[in-house]
Design a protein around this motif. Structure first.
Motif, PDB file in Angstrom:
ATOM      1  N   ALA A  14       0.840  -1.194   0.000  1.00 53.87           N
ATOM      2  CA  ALA A  14       0.000   0.000   0.000  1.00 53.87           C
ATOM      3  C   ALA A  14       0.877   1.248   0.000  1.00 53.87           C
ATOM      4  CB  ALA A  14      -0.926  -0.005   1.209  1.00 53.87           C
ATOM      5  N   LYS A  87      -3.882   1.345  -3.029  1.00 51.76           N
ATOM      6  CA  LYS A  87      -4.578   0.873  -1.837  1.00 51.76           C
ATOM      7  C   LYS A  87      -4.933  -0.609  -2.009  1.00 51.76           C
ATOM      8  CE  LYS A  87      -6.874   5.387  -1.473  1.00 51.76           C
ATOM      9  NZ  LYS A  87      -8.188   6.076  -1.428  1.00 51.76           N
ATOM     10  N   SER A 123      -1.539  -4.675   2.388  1.00 54.88           N
ATOM     11  CA  SER A 123      -1.550  -3.632   3.433  1.00 54.88           C
ATOM     12  C   SER A 123      -0.379  -3.788   4.387  1.00 54.88           C
ATOM     13  CB  SER A 123      -2.862  -3.724   4.212  1.00 54.88           C
ATOM     14  OG  SER A 123      -3.013  -5.011   4.766  1.00 54.88           O
TER      15      SER A 123
END
Length: 123
Positions: A14, A87, A123
């Motif tokens: 991310a 993202k 992430s």
């Protein structure tokens, strides 16, 4: 008939960046629409960005505005999608498509599709 070949997908964390490429068999000096779509597992295909070759006008989905940039290189008959600030929700198979000049971001407006390139954002 238009043949499209995507490349440039991969895995990033991310906040990272990737640049996708779509090489077209049709000259970009002609006027038509080139777009990027994406499809995550279990979700519908979503339009991300488009560019009208011959004029250069662009359009982006709200979800990627300010983070993604679509551009073209006429000499290489190639469209690029520069993806920044990625993202986890950007994770999907990304497809390049070609359609009639002035098309929007609805998949049904596009007649020609590439094979797709996978983008995975962790992430």
């Amino acid at each position: 008939q238009v043949h499209l070949v995507e490349s440039g997908g991969g895995s990033v964390q991310a906040g990272g960046s990737l640049r996708l490429s779509c090489a077209s068999s049709r000259s970009m000096y002609l006027k038509y629409s080139m777009a990027w779509f994406r499809q995550a597992p279990g979700k519908e295909r979503e339009g991300v960005a488009l560019i009208n070759t011959g004029g250069g006008s662009t359009y982006y989905a709200d979800s990627v505005k300010g983070r993604f940039t679509i551009s073209q290189d006429n000499a290489k008959n190639t469209v690029y999608l520069q993806m920044n600030s990625l993202k986890p929700e950007d994770t999907a198979m990304y497809y390049c498509a070609a359609g009639t000049y002035g098309s929007g971001l609805d998949p049904w407006q596009y007649n020609y599709w590439g094979q797709g390139t996978q983008v995975t954002v962790s992430s």
